[in-house]
Design a protein around this motif. Structure first.
Motif: not given
Length: 322
Positions: A66, A70, A255-257
């Protein structure tokens, strides 16, 4: 090591019972191989720790992917390094203490037992519960994985017959096909708390199978059984890159980093300040001095991981503020 603070920790006796079943070495291994000189309480803590380390390895590999997606190569490298620590150092050390890997024959019997349980009992039960709750995508995935595990069990049964002298190692099957699945970041895709809990149980089981099979592959290579090592390595990859990944998306593991880093910090800090020191104290009280030292060292490593993750998060937030 552990994910998402309290959310991703073991939840209840059913989860712990399932993981304990998957973590126990084959009963046919020799006493010295099983490490029977370890007190039962120490063994229980080590089994729980191994499950957590295996899960951390698989989770951090997913977090690394992930971070890469990103555009954060340094964070991706940090997650991958930490994942390697959890598997190659912590899990491996704990596995040696418990005698997790025995002979090829005992490892195969353990594998057949675990795959059979997942194929006929665990995943079938999870699928029925998910279907009843209206989580049809999860039910379908559980049934598909159950079928895969049945295929794995059949291959390992053939491998056991082969190394037992019926046909020789040339008959060990290696025709395991891996279809890697990309984990999609986001919220859980199921509506039932029971389905979500079952997914979390399954994720730990798949991560543990991945770690065990990589260990069993090393043992097979030491015994000169290249085909068996290949079978274990390929099956290990299915468990992580396919089964774990498919269920991670449904469970909302990634989830997001920045969120992943915060949750990694919380988990590593908890293990470094509470879990591993507690395990070490119990091991020391039980007379398991070597285990106590290993567990204490692991706790210190987890705090080091927490600091590294904290530094990474501070760097990201500093760049965002600037």
């Amino acid at each position: 090591m552990e994910a998402r603070g309290t959310t991703w920790r073991a939840t209840g006796a059913a989860l712990l019972g399932t993981i304990a079943f998957l973590a126990v070495p084959a009963a046919s291994a020799s006493a010295s191989t099983r490490g029977d000189d370890i007190h039962a309480s120490t063994r229980g803590d080590l089994n729980a720790a191994m499950t957590g380390e295996a899960f951390a390895h698989a989770k951090y590999r997913a977090y690394a992917d992930q971070a890469g997606a990103e555009g954060m190569p340094e964070v991706r490298a940090l997650f991958n390094r930490t994942a390697a620590d959890e598997l190659d150092e912590h899990f491996a050390e704990q596995a040696r203490l418990t005698g997790l890997a025995g002979t090829d024959a005992s490892n195969l019997r353990d594998t057949i037992r675990g795959e059979g349980y997942e194929a006929t009992t665990m995943y079938k039960g999870f699928a029925k519960q998910a279907e009843a709750a209206g989580d049809t995508a999860a039910a379908r995935r559980f049934n598909e994985i159950a079928a895969d595990e049945a295929g794995h069990r059949a291959r390992f049964e053939r491998a056991l017959r082969a190394i037992g002298g019926e046909s020789g190692e040339s008959a060990v099957p290696t025709d395991v096909t891996v279809k890697p699945e990309a984990i999609k970041a986001g919220l859980p895709q199921v509506s039932s708390p029971r389905t979500l809990e079952n997914l979390r149980t399954a994720l730990r089981g798949e991560a543990l199978a991945n770690a065990k099979y990589l260990l069993y592959a090393q043992q097979a290579r030491r015994e000169g059984r290249t085909a068996l090592a290949t079978l274990y390595q390929r099956t290990a990859r299915v468990e992580r890159a396919e089964h774990f990944a498919e269920q991670a998306t449904l469970a909302g593991l990634v989830r997001d980093t920045r969120t992943n880093l915060r949750e990694a910090i919380a988990g590593e800090t908890d293990e470094g300040t509470r879990m591993y020191p507690g395990y070490a104290r119990r091991a020391e009280a039980a007379g398991d001095g070597t285990a106590a030292r290993v567990l204490s060292d692991t706790g210190r490593d987890e705090l080091r991981h927490a600091r590294a993750f904290s530094d990474a998060l501070a760097g990201l937030e500093g760049r965002a503020a600037g």
